[in-house]
Write a protein that holds these residues in place. Structure first.
Motif, PDB file in Angstrom:
ATOM      1  N   LEU A   1      -0.014   5.323  27.900  1.00  0.00           N
ATOM      2  CA  LEU A   1       1.193   6.100  28.168  1.00  0.00           C
ATOM      3  C   LEU A   1       2.393   5.283  27.691  1.00  0.00           C
ATOM      4  O   LEU A   1       2.530   4.113  28.055  1.00  0.00           O
ATOM      5  CB  LEU A   1       1.331   6.383  29.671  1.00  0.00           C
ATOM      6  N   VAL A   2       3.246   5.908  26.875  1.00  0.00           N
ATOM      7  CA  VAL A   2       4.402   5.221  26.302  1.00  0.00           C
ATOM      8  C   VAL A   2       5.677   5.891  26.803  1.00  0.00           C
ATOM      9  O   VAL A   2       5.865   7.103  26.623  1.00  0.00           O
ATOM     10  CB  VAL A   2       4.362   5.237  24.765  1.00  0.00           C
ATOM     11  N   ILE A   3       6.560   5.091  27.405  1.00  0.00           N
ATOM     12  CA  ILE A   3       7.838   5.587  27.907  1.00  0.00           C
ATOM     13  C   ILE A   3       8.931   5.221  26.901  1.00  0.00           C
ATOM     14  O   ILE A   3       9.054   4.067  26.492  1.00  0.00           O
ATOM     15  CB  ILE A   3       8.148   5.012  29.299  1.00  0.00           C
TER      16      ILE A   3
ATOM     17  N   GLY B   1      16.012  15.359   8.297  1.00  0.00           N
ATOM     18  CA  GLY B   1      14.685  15.304   7.708  1.00  0.00           C
ATOM     19  C   GLY B   1      13.681  14.495   8.516  1.00  0.00           C
ATOM     20  O   GLY B   1      12.489  14.486   8.189  1.00  0.00           O
ATOM     21  N   LEU B   2      14.133  13.819   9.559  1.00  0.00           N
ATOM     22  CA  LEU B   2      13.234  13.047  10.410  1.00  0.00           C
ATOM     23  C   LEU B   2      12.301  14.004  11.150  1.00  0.00           C
ATOM     24  O   LEU B   2      12.745  14.981  11.742  1.00  0.00           O
ATOM     25  CB  LEU B   2      14.056  12.236  11.422  1.00  0.00           C
ATOM     26  N   GLU B   3      11.004  13.746  11.087  1.00  0.00           N
ATOM     27  CA  GLU B   3      10.020  14.587  11.764  1.00  0.00           C
ATOM     28  C   GLU B   3       9.374  13.784  12.876  1.00  0.00           C
ATOM     29  O   GLU B   3       8.489  12.958  12.641  1.00  0.00           O
ATOM     30  CB  GLU B   3       8.970  15.093  10.772  1.00  0.00           C
ATOM     31  N   VAL B   4       9.857  14.029  14.099  1.00  0.00           N
ATOM     32  CA  VAL B   4       9.387  13.309  15.270  1.00  0.00           C
ATOM     33  C   VAL B   4       9.176  14.285  16.420  1.00  0.00           C
ATOM     34  O   VAL B   4       9.681  15.415  16.397  1.00  0.00           O
ATOM     35  CB  VAL B   4      10.361  12.190  15.700  1.00  0.00           C
ATOM     36  N   SER B   5       8.453  13.818  17.406  1.00  0.00           N
ATOM     37  CA  SER B   5       8.239  14.614  18.614  1.00  0.00           C
ATOM     38  C   SER B   5       7.792  13.669  19.720  1.00  0.00           C
ATOM     39  O   SER B   5       7.593  12.474  19.495  1.00  0.00           O
ATOM     40  CB  SER B   5       7.167  15.687  18.382  1.00  0.00           C
ATOM     41  N   ALA B   6       7.639  14.217  20.880  1.00  0.00           N
ATOM     42  CA  ALA B   6       7.017  13.535  22.006  1.00  0.00           C
ATOM     43  C   ALA B   6       6.233  14.604  22.737  1.00  0.00           C
ATOM     44  O   ALA B   6       6.415  15.797  22.492  1.00  0.00           O
ATOM     45  CB  ALA B   6       8.068  12.912  22.922  1.00  0.00           C
ATOM     46  N   HIS B   7       5.380  14.187  23.614  1.00  0.00           N
ATOM     47  CA  HIS B   7       4.671  15.186  24.394  1.00  0.00           C
ATOM     48  C   HIS B   7       5.626  15.856  25.377  1.00  0.00           C
ATOM     49  O   HIS B   7       5.608  17.071  25.523  1.00  0.00           O
ATOM     50  CB  HIS B   7       3.487  14.551  25.137  1.00  0.00           C
TER      51      HIS B   7
ATOM     52  N   TRP C   1       4.252  12.732  17.391  1.00  0.00           N
ATOM     53  CA  TRP C   1       4.742  11.702  16.475  1.00  0.00           C
ATOM     54  C   TRP C   1       5.900  10.950  17.125  1.00  0.00           C
ATOM     55  O   TRP C   1       7.055  11.096  16.755  1.00  0.00           O
ATOM     56  CB  TRP C   1       5.163  12.342  15.167  1.00  0.00           C
ATOM     57  N   HIS C   2       5.576  10.116  18.116  1.00  0.00           N
ATOM     58  CA  HIS C   2       6.599   9.451  18.928  1.00  0.00           C
ATOM     59  C   HIS C   2       6.678   7.947  18.737  1.00  0.00           C
ATOM     60  O   HIS C   2       7.726   7.358  18.951  1.00  0.00           O
ATOM     61  CB  HIS C   2       6.373   9.759  20.417  1.00  0.00           C
ATOM     62  N   ALA C   3       5.600   7.296  18.365  1.00  0.00           N
ATOM     63  CA  ALA C   3       5.574   5.833  18.392  1.00  0.00           C
ATOM     64  C   ALA C   3       5.911   5.181  17.057  1.00  0.00           C
ATOM     65  O   ALA C   3       6.351   4.041  17.031  1.00  0.00           O
ATOM     66  CB  ALA C   3       4.207   5.345  18.874  1.00  0.00           C
ATOM     67  N   GLY C   4       5.690   5.868  15.945  1.00  0.00           N
ATOM     68  CA  GLY C   4       5.921   5.258  14.643  1.00  0.00           C
ATOM     69  C   GLY C   4       4.994   4.080  14.423  1.00  0.00           C
ATOM     70  O   GLY C   4       3.890   4.023  14.966  1.00  0.00           O
ATOM     71  N   VAL C   5       5.437   3.132  13.624  1.00  0.00           N
ATOM     72  CA  VAL C   5       4.646   1.927  13.370  1.00  0.00           C
ATOM     73  C   VAL C   5       4.533   1.190  14.698  1.00  0.00           C
ATOM     74  O   VAL C   5       5.545   0.807  15.301  1.00  0.00           O
ATOM     75  CB  VAL C   5       5.313   1.042  12.300  1.00  0.00           C
ATOM     76  N   SER C   6       3.303   1.000  15.165  1.00  0.00           N
ATOM     77  CA  SER C   6       3.116   0.475  16.516  1.00  0.00           C
ATOM     78  C   SER C   6       1.751  -0.185  16.642  1.00  0.00           C
ATOM     79  O   SER C   6       0.832   0.080  15.864  1.00  0.00           O
ATOM     80  CB  SER C   6       3.231   1.620  17.529  1.00  0.00           C
ATOM     81  N   CYS C   7       1.638  -1.035  17.673  1.00  0.00           N
ATOM     82  CA  CYS C   7       0.379  -1.743  17.923  1.00  0.00           C
ATOM     83  C   CYS C   7       0.291  -2.057  19.411  1.00  0.00           C
ATOM     84  O   CYS C   7       1.260  -2.528  20.016  1.00  0.00           O
ATOM     85  CB  CYS C   7       0.348  -3.033  17.105  1.00  0.00           C
TER      86      CYS C   7
ATOM     87  N   SER D   1      -2.205   7.794  22.431  1.00  0.00           N
ATOM     88  CA  SER D   1      -1.217   7.714  23.507  1.00  0.00           C
ATOM     89  C   SER D   1      -0.547   9.052  23.779  1.00  0.00           C
ATOM     90  O   SER D   1      -0.589   9.979  22.970  1.00  0.00           O
ATOM     91  CB  SER D   1      -0.142   6.674  23.157  1.00  0.00           C
ATOM     92  N   ILE D   2       0.081   9.099  24.947  1.00  0.00           N
ATOM     93  CA  ILE D   2       0.956  10.203  25.340  1.00  0.00           C
ATOM     94  C   ILE D   2       2.360   9.635  25.390  1.00  0.00           C
ATOM     95  O   ILE D   2       2.594   8.590  26.015  1.00  0.00           O
ATOM     96  CB  ILE D   2       0.543  10.785  26.703  1.00  0.00           C
ATOM     97  N   GLY D   3       3.298  10.300  24.703  1.00  0.00           N
ATOM     98  CA  GLY D   3       4.678   9.849  24.646  1.00  0.00           C
ATOM     99  C   GLY D   3       5.571  10.654  25.580  1.00  0.00           C
ATOM    100  O   GLY D   3       5.585  11.884  25.516  1.00  0.00           O
ATOM    101  N   ILE D   4       6.290   9.944  26.437  1.00  0.00           N
ATOM    102  CA  ILE D   4       7.206  10.567  27.396  1.00  0.00           C
ATOM    103  C   ILE D   4       8.605  10.060  27.122  1.00  0.00           C
ATOM    104  O   ILE D   4       8.867   8.858  27.196  1.00  0.00           O
ATOM    105  CB  ILE D   4       6.795  10.233  28.841  1.00  0.00           C
TER     106      ILE D   4
END
Length: 185
Positions: A35-37, A73-79, A99-105, A116-119
């Protein structure tokens, strides 16, 4: 004002607003176990106005604010988005990749969107979050933990934890101790 208890039906929260985002796709088969806040405000530092919903549905008018032109033009979202008053809007069903986290680890696993679930919390790194947001976030997290067996309290992170140096949210204003006390009851 009392809010109705949250439930999940077919990976959609009930009873909340649904605003499906085109910025999503199928997950690659990895179990959902993170889960990502995040935080977000549009324009930066301003709340309300429906601009986050417009961004997540590719309807943000680039002429509406100088910042909007920068992110055109940015294409992003969160849950999910939790607004300042505790209102929840869901954009992507939990079984699909937002599409919430981008480049991530996270713990050596790249591409955190896959698992993950993005909030998103309506806010900024340095603006205190509201009581309503903490209450609704805790309610949501407890429901997600009960509904998705691979999730755990130990795998709740900030965007800054999975994209250090690139992202800072949810920021110093997010009270992790308070949040954990609300989900540990």
């Amino acid at each position: 004002m009392a809010t109705k208890k949250l439930t999940i039906a077919d990976h959609w929260l009930q009873p909340v607003s649904h605003c499906p985002s085109p910025n999503q796709n199928e997950r690659p088969g990895a179990p959902v176990d993170l889960l990502v806040i995040h935080n977000i405000s549009l324009p930066p530092g301003q709340f309300g106005g429906g601009h986050v919903q417009e961004l997540f549905t590719n309807c943000l008018d680039p002429k509406g604010d100088p910042f909007f032109a920068e992110i055109e033009g940015l294409e992003v979202s969160a849950h999910v988005l939790i607004e300042r008053d505790g209102t929840i809007t869901q954009f992507v069903p939990f079984d699909r990749r937002a599409w919430h986290a981008g480049v991530s680890c996270y713990q050596g696993r790249e591409a955190c969107n896959d698992f993950s679930i993005g909030i998103e919390l309506e806010g900024t790194d340095d603006t205190p979050y509201t009581d309503a947001q903490y209450q609704r976030l805790a309610e949501l997290i407890k429901l997600l933990l009960a509904s998705y067996p691979d999730l755990s309290k130990e795998k709740i992170v900030g965007h800054s934890d999975i994209a250090p140096g690139r992202k800072t949210d949810p920021g110093a204003s997010f009270d992790w101790s308070r949040f954990h006390s609300l989900i540990d009851v």
